[in-house]
Design a protein around this motif. Structure first.
Motif, short mmCIF file in Angstrom:
data_model
loop_
_atom_site.label_atom_id
_atom_site.label_comp_id
_atom_site.label_asym_id
_atom_site.label_seq_id
_atom_site.Cartn_x
_atom_site.Cartn_y
_atom_site.Cartn_z
N GLU A 1 0.71 -1.17 0.17
CA GLU A 1 0.02 -0.12 0.01
C GLU A 1 0.99 1.25 -0.09
OE1 GLU A 1 -3.28 0.83 -0.29
OE2 GLU A 1 -3.52 -1.06 -0.64
N ALA A 2 1.87 1.17 0.95
CA ALA A 2 2.89 2.30 0.99
C ALA A 2 3.74 2.46 -0.60
CB ALA A 2 3.75 2.16 2.10
N LEU A 3 4.01 1.48 -1.00
CA LEU A 3 4.69 1.39 -2.35
C LEU A 3 3.67 2.05 -3.38
CD1 LEU A 3 7.24 0.84 -3.92
CD2 LEU A 3 6.45 -1.38 -4.15
N LYS A 4 2.49 1.43 -3.24
CA LYS A 4 1.67 1.87 -4.27
C LYS A 4 1.23 3.37 -4.28
CE LYS A 4 -3.06 0.69 -5.87
NZ LYS A 4 -4.14 -0.14 -5.70
N LYS A 5 1.02 3.79 -3.00
CA LYS A 5 0.95 5.16 -2.70
C LYS A 5 1.89 6.09 -3.22
CE LYS A 5 -0.27 8.50 1.16
NZ LYS A 5 -0.22 8.65 2.54
N ASP A 6 3.29 5.75 -2.77
CA ASP A 6 4.55 6.38 -3.30
C ASP A 6 4.51 6.46 -4.79
OD1 ASP A 6 5.13 6.75 -0.74
OD2 ASP A 6 6.75 5.15 -0.55
N THR A 7 4.15 4.99 -5.47
CA THR A 7 4.11 4.79 -6.72
C THR A 7 3.09 5.97 -7.52
OG1 THR A 7 4.99 2.72 -6.45
CG2 THR A 7 4.10 3.39 -8.78
N ILE A 8 1.96 6.01 -6.94
CA ILE A 8 1.16 7.07 -7.32
C ILE A 8 1.54 8.45 -7.36
CG2 ILE A 8 -1.29 7.81 -7.12
CD1 ILE A 8 -2.27 5.13 -6.42
N ASP B 1 -5.99 12.45 -12.20
CA ASP B 1 -4.44 11.85 -11.83
C ASP B 1 -4.65 10.47 -11.44
OD1 ASP B 1 -1.82 12.02 -10.97
OD2 ASP B 1 -2.40 12.19 -8.87
N ALA B 2 -5.64 10.16 -10.59
CA ALA B 2 -6.11 8.81 -10.24
C ALA B 2 -6.50 8.09 -11.64
CB ALA B 2 -7.16 8.70 -9.56
N GLU B 3 -7.15 8.46 -12.51
CA GLU B 3 -7.45 7.80 -13.82
C GLU B 3 -6.07 7.43 -14.62
OE1 GLU B 3 -9.70 9.37 -17.60
OE2 GLU B 3 -10.91 9.50 -15.77
N LEU B 4 -5.05 8.34 -14.59
CA LEU B 4 -3.98 8.08 -15.47
C LEU B 4 -3.11 6.98 -14.65
CD1 LEU B 4 -2.63 11.89 -16.41
CD2 LEU B 4 -3.40 9.97 -17.69
N VAL B 5 -3.04 6.92 -13.39
CA VAL B 5 -2.38 5.99 -12.70
C VAL B 5 -2.99 4.72 -12.76
CG1 VAL B 5 -1.67 5.29 -10.26
CG2 VAL B 5 -1.54 7.64 -10.89
N ARG B 6 -4.25 4.48 -12.83
CA ARG B 6 -4.98 3.26 -13.03
C ARG B 6 -4.78 2.76 -14.39
NH1 ARG B 6 -9.90 5.61 -10.77
NH2 ARG B 6 -9.62 5.38 -8.55
N SER B 7 -4.72 3.61 -15.53
CA SER B 7 -4.58 3.17 -16.83
C SER B 7 -2.82 2.56 -16.95
CB SER B 7 -4.80 4.15 -17.69
OG SER B 7 -3.73 5.31 -17.62
#
Length: 185
Positions: free
Chosen positions: A145-152, A172-178
């Protein structure tokens, strides 16, 4: 009186014997002395029979009875000793059996306690391993989760720099998901 009569009889016999030589005189036996000694002997036997012999017989009977009682007591003591020895042997046998039973029971109980302790230790070790795995899974999930958050955040920062414009949270969230969807594919 009896003695006096015996003496007179002896004197009369002596007087009669003096006149005629008889068989006793021919053998050299004084008839008066012989009769007197016979009467004294009979008196002695009567006195011994009346006073001495009963006391001797009683003493001998008492001694015989005490010897027989002593033999009976010795026999009873021997029998009591044999019974006591048998009792001691029986008690020792019972004590040996009890000791063997206690030893067997103790061995079984110690084996049972060891097995129980091993089972508890194994269960505890398994519990510790399971708890450690669960904690590790939680830590891994938190790290992801922390890595995902940091990656986002890094992706958003990188995207912002690349496209030179500020993205709102929805875009921003849409771009990260894609981007993540393309990575997994």
């Amino acid at each position: 009186m009896f003695l006096f009569a015996a003496t007179e009889t002896a004197e009369a016999a002596h007087a009669a014997a003096e006149h005629t030589p008889g068989l006793f005189e021919a053998l050299g036996i004084n008839l008066q002395l012989f009769v007197t000694q016979g009467i004294a002997f009979l008196i002695l036997v009567a006195l011994l029979g009346k006073f001495v012999y009963p006391a001797l017989v009683k003493a001998i009977d008492d001694r015989r009875a005490s010897i027989e009682a002593g033999l009976a007591e010795a026999k009873e003591s021997q029998e009591a000793l044999e019974r006591a020895e048998a009792s001691v042997a029986e008690m020792l046998e019972v004590a040996r059996k009890e000791a063997d039973e206690i030893l067997a029971r103790t061995t079984q109980e110690s084996a049972s306690m060891i097995a129980e302790a091993e089972g508890k230790a194994k269960t505890r070790a398994e519990q510790i391993v399971a708890d450690a795995r669960q904690q590790l899974s939680l830590d891994v999930a938190k790290a992801r989760e922390a890595l995902k958050k940091d990656t986002i955040e890094l992706v958003a920062l990188a995207t912002e720099r690349v496209i030179h414009e500020k993205l709102d949270a929805h875009k921003d969230a849409e771009l990260v998901r894609s981007a993540l969807a393309q990575e997994k594919a």
